[in-house]
Enzyme design. Structure first.
Site, PDB file in Angstrom:
ATOM      1  N   LYS A  72      27.504 -45.906  27.244  1.00 58.42           N
ATOM      2  CA  LYS A  72      26.754 -44.933  28.040  1.00 58.42           C
ATOM      3  C   LYS A  72      27.697 -43.931  28.657  1.00 58.42           C
ATOM      4  O   LYS A  72      28.743 -44.309  29.197  1.00 58.42           O
ATOM      5  CB  LYS A  72      25.998 -45.672  29.168  1.00 58.42           C
ATOM      6  CG  LYS A  72      25.086 -44.774  29.977  1.00 58.42           C
ATOM      7  CD  LYS A  72      23.740 -44.638  29.345  1.00 58.42           C
ATOM      8  CE  LYS A  72      22.904 -43.527  29.956  1.00 58.42           C
ATOM      9  NZ  LYS A  72      23.283 -42.170  29.494  1.00 58.42           N
ATOM     10  N   LYS A  96      32.339 -47.819  35.858  1.00 52.62           N
ATOM     11  CA  LYS A  96      31.244 -47.326  36.700  1.00 52.62           C
ATOM     12  C   LYS A  96      29.963 -48.121  36.444  1.00 52.62           C
ATOM     13  O   LYS A  96      29.282 -48.541  37.377  1.00 52.62           O
ATOM     14  CB  LYS A  96      31.017 -45.848  36.380  1.00 52.62           C
ATOM     15  CG  LYS A  96      30.233 -45.086  37.423  1.00 52.62           C
ATOM     16  CD  LYS A  96      29.945 -43.674  36.948  1.00 52.62           C
ATOM     17  CE  LYS A  96      31.207 -42.868  36.732  1.00 52.62           C
ATOM     18  NZ  LYS A  96      30.904 -41.448  36.473  1.00 52.62           N
ATOM     19  N   LYS A 108      32.150 -41.391  26.426  1.00 47.37           N
ATOM     20  CA  LYS A 108      32.122 -39.984  26.838  1.00 47.37           C
ATOM     21  C   LYS A 108      32.162 -39.112  25.603  1.00 47.37           C
ATOM     22  O   LYS A 108      32.836 -39.456  24.625  1.00 47.37           O
ATOM     23  CB  LYS A 108      33.342 -39.646  27.718  1.00 47.37           C
ATOM     24  CG  LYS A 108      33.122 -38.457  28.623  1.00 47.37           C
ATOM     25  CD  LYS A 108      32.266 -38.867  29.799  1.00 47.37           C
ATOM     26  CE  LYS A 108      32.162 -37.845  30.882  1.00 47.37           C
ATOM     27  NZ  LYS A 108      31.646 -38.472  32.109  1.00 47.37           N
ATOM     28  N   THR A 192      23.091 -37.982  41.024  1.00 44.88           N
ATOM     29  CA  THR A 192      24.527 -38.146  41.305  1.00 44.88           C
ATOM     30  C   THR A 192      24.849 -37.660  42.723  1.00 44.88           C
ATOM     31  O   THR A 192      25.533 -38.342  43.496  1.00 44.88           O
ATOM     32  CB  THR A 192      25.385 -37.407  40.266  1.00 44.88           C
ATOM     33  OG1 THR A 192      24.874 -37.672  38.964  1.00 44.88           O
ATOM     34  CG2 THR A 192      26.834 -37.841  40.335  1.00 44.88           C
ATOM     35  N   ASN A 223      25.725 -29.189  39.663  1.00 46.93           N
ATOM     36  CA  ASN A 223      24.601 -30.072  39.955  1.00 46.93           C
ATOM     37  C   ASN A 223      24.931 -31.144  40.992  1.00 46.93           C
ATOM     38  O   ASN A 223      24.174 -31.374  41.935  1.00 46.93           O
ATOM     39  CB  ASN A 223      24.151 -30.705  38.626  1.00 46.93           C
ATOM     40  CG  ASN A 223      23.029 -31.673  38.829  1.00 46.93           C
ATOM     41  OD1 ASN A 223      23.255 -32.873  38.904  1.00 46.93           O
ATOM     42  ND2 ASN A 223      21.826 -31.178  38.953  1.00 46.93           N
ATOM     43  N   SER A 363      20.186 -42.718  35.141  1.00 44.98           N
ATOM     44  CA  SER A 363      20.129 -42.674  33.677  1.00 44.98           C
ATOM     45  C   SER A 363      19.631 -44.005  33.135  1.00 44.98           C
ATOM     46  O   SER A 363      18.847 -44.061  32.191  1.00 44.98           O
ATOM     47  CB  SER A 363      21.522 -42.398  33.087  1.00 44.98           C
ATOM     48  OG  SER A 363      21.756 -41.016  33.002  1.00 44.98           O
TER      49      SER A 363
HETATM   50  N1  GLU Z   1      28.087 -37.698  33.300  1.00 43.43           N
HETATM   51  C1  GLU Z   1      27.691 -38.583  34.356  1.00 43.43           C
HETATM   52  C2  GLU Z   1      28.872 -39.428  34.796  1.00 43.43           C
HETATM   53  O1  GLU Z   1      30.014 -39.072  34.595  1.00 43.43           O
HETATM   54  C3  GLU Z   1      26.463 -39.402  34.006  1.00 43.43           C
HETATM   55  C4  GLU Z   1      26.580 -40.264  32.783  1.00 43.43           C
HETATM   56  C5  GLU Z   1      25.263 -40.899  32.358  1.00 43.43           C
HETATM   57  O2  GLU Z   1      24.267 -40.722  33.050  1.00 43.43           O
HETATM   58  O3  GLU Z   1      25.270 -41.565  31.327  1.00 43.43           O
HETATM   59  O4  GLU Z   1      28.711 -40.430  35.441  1.00 43.43           O
END
Ligand code: GLU
Length: 429
Positions: A72, A96, A108, A192, A223, A363
Site C-alpha cells: 500500500k 506506517k 510507493k 492526512t 492537501n 485509505s
Molecule cells: N501518500 C500517502 C502517504 O504517504 C498515503 C498513502 C496511501 O493512502 O496509501 O502516507
C-alpha cells in the site's frame, strides 16, 4: 561551520532501520529482507503530447513489503525525486501501516514528471501508461496505490479506469483516494491533515498546552497542510506562518500573519499543487518572507508538511527557543542528526510514520468500503480516524516515557517487530 551534506531519504530510512534492527536484535536474514525492497519495477511510459510530439517518462513502483497484507502506498509525480527516494518512501509505508496496525504492507510509486507543466490530457495519458506497465503486478489483492505528492483523486480515477478496461472487471478496491462520487471514502481528502492535527491535540494535552493558547508554523500548503491547518485552527490554534513553493519564481516563500492565517481564505488563492498566489496573499495582508523563515518563527509548533530532508543540522540552530513540538506531517522531513539536536533541546518530535498515518488509515477504510461496496458517513470515518490516531499516539507515547526512547525509536520498534512477526509466521525468515 563544517558544511555537512544532508543525508538522502534512503540513507535516513536505512539509519532508522539499522538502529531499530540492532535494538530488536534482528538476525541477518530479517535485516536483509526488510532493509531492501521485496520487489521493484522500473519502466518507460511513452505518451503522445498535445502538440503531437512523443515523450518518454520514467515510472516506478517499489513494493517494500507485503508480509502483513497487500502492498500500500501513494504514487508521486515529481521531476526531482530519485529511485532511492522511492525506495525510502516505500519502506516508510511499511512501518506506517504497521504502526497504525493496518493489515497492509508498504509500497510507493513514482513518475519522473512535473504535472504543473502537463495539460490534464497529458497527465491522463501518463496515469494510464503507468497502469498499463503494471497491470499484472497491482490490484486490490496485491498492491493498492493512492495519491501522493502532486497526484489527486482525478489521477486515481484515470488509473482505476485503465485497470478496469484491461481486466474487464469493476475493481474499485484497486486504488484509494478516489473522489467520493467515484467510490472514494468520505473524509479521505482531509484524512492526512486531520490525523496530524489529532495527534497534535494529544501531544499538546500531554505537554499541558491549551490549543487556543498555542501558535504554529507550517511548511507546505498542499492537501496535507491545508487540512492540518483547518483542523488545528478549528481546535482554537493560530497558524502564524505558512511556507510554499512558487513555481513561477522557482523559490519558496513564507507568508506570515501574527493574528492567524485564515486557511480557507488562503486555500482559495492556492493552486492544486499547493502554490499560493503571492499577490492574493498580499491582498489578505500577509507579509511575504523567504522560504526558510517558517522554521525561525517564535511558535510552539512546527509542522513540516512538504518534502523530505527539510530540518537538518544546517538549520536546527534557527529553530526558535519557544518551539515545543514538531509534527512530521511530511514523510522524512527531519534528518536523524537534526532530530537528535531537537530532542536534546527538549522538543517533542512526533514522527512521520505516526503523525501522517491518517491518510493511509482512511485509505484502508476506503479499501474496506470499496471491496464490500458499502459506504460509511463522513462523521463515521472521521470518528474512526480520530480513535485510531489517538490510540496509536498514546501507545507510542506511554512506552517512550517508560523506556526513555524517542517517539520515533519506539514507533519503529513496534512497527518493525510487527512486520518481522508476519515474516516469521509465513516462514520467510
Ligand atoms: N501518500 C500517502 C502517504 O504517504 C498515503 C498513502 C496511501 O493512502 O496509501 O502516507
Amino acid at each position: 561551520m563544517l558544511n555537512v551534506r544532508t543525508p538522502t531519504a534512503l540513507e535516513t530510512a536505512h539509519a532508522q532501520f539499522d538502529e531499530t534492527a540492532a535494538r530488536l536484535g534482528l538476525d541477518e536474514a530479517a535485516r536483509d529482507l526488510l532493509r531492501n525492497p521485496l520487489r521493484e519495477y522500473q519502466f518507460a511510459i511513452p505518451i503522445q503530447m498535445d502538440d503531437g510530439s512523443s515523450r518518454v517518462f520514467r515510472g516506478a513502483r517499489v513494493q517494500h513489503s507485503d508480509a502483513r497484507g497487500p502492498a500500500k502506498g501513494g504514487i508521486r509525480f515529481h521531476p526531482n525525486a530519485t529511485i532511492d527516494d522511492v525506495r525510502a518512501l516505500a519502506m516508510w509505508m511499511t512501518w506506517k501501516c504497521a504502526i497504525a496496525d493496518l493489515p497492509l504492507g508498504g509500497a510507493k510509486g513514482w513518475v519522473q514528471c512535473d504535472p504543473r507543466m502537463l495539460s490534464p490530457r497529458e497527465q491522463e495519458r501518463v496515469c494510464r501508461g503507468w497502469v498499463r506497465q503494471l497491470a499484472r503486478n497491482v490490484g486490490p489483492l496485491t498492491d493498492v496505490p493512492a495519491p501522493d505528492m502532486m497526484t489527486s483523486g482525478r489521477h486515481m480515477v484515470w488509473m482505476l479506469d485503465e485497470l478496469e478496461a484491461i481486466t474487464g472487471q469493476k475493481l474499485p478496491g484497486f486504488i484509494t483516494g478516489k473522489p467520493v462520487d467515484m467510490g472514494g471514502s468520505p473524509g479521505r481528502t482531509e484524512a492526512t491533515g486531520f490525523g496530524a492535527a489529532f495527534v497534535l491535540r494529544e501531544a499538546l494535552a500531554g505537554l499541558g498546552i491549551a490549543p487556543d493558547a498555542s501558535t504554529a508554523s507550517i511548511q507546505g500548503f498542499g492537501n496535507v497542510a491545508q487540512y492540518a491547518a483547518r483542523q488545528y485552527t478549528a481546535m482554537g490554534g493560530r497558524v502564524v506562518a505558512i511556507a510554499c513553493w512558487s513555481q513561477r519564481d522557482q523559490r519558496a516563500y513564507t507568508f506570515v500573519c501574527e493574528d492567524g492565517i485564515d486557511p480557507d481564505a488562503l486555500a482559495r488563492i492556492t493552486d492544486p499543487f499547493g502554490t499560493i498566489d503571492a499577490a492574493g496573499a498580499a491582498a489578505l495582508g500577509y507579509e511575504k518572507l523567504p522560504g526558510t523563515a517558517w522554521l525561525e518563527q517564535p511558535v510552539d509548533i512546527l509542522i513540516p508538511a512538504a518534502l523530505e530532508g527539510q530540518i537538518t543540522t544546517a538549520n536546527t540552530n534557527r529553530v526558535h527557543g519557544r518551539v515545543k513540538v514538531v509534527i512530521e506531517a511530511a514523510n522524512g522531513p527531519t534528518t536523524p542528526d537534526a532530530e537528535r539536536v531537537l530532542l536534546d533541546r527538549g522538543i517533542l518530535v512526533v514522527p512521520d510514520v505516526l503523525a501522517n498515518s491518517g491518510g493511509v488509515t482512511v485509505s484502508y477504510f476506503e479499501q474496506v468500503q470499496s471491496n464490500t461496496n458499502f459506504y460509511w458517513t463522513r462523521d463515521e470515518v472521521i470518528a474512526k480516524l480520530d480513535a485510531r490516531m489517538t490510540a496509536a499516539f498514546h501507545a507510542v507515547r506511554q512506552a517512550t516515557a517508560a523506556e526513555d526512547l524517542s517517539m520515533r525509536q519506539k514507533a519503529y520498534m513496534i512497527a518493525v517487530d510487527r512486520v518481522v512477526r508476519a515474516c516469521r509466521q509465513r516462514g520467510w525468515v
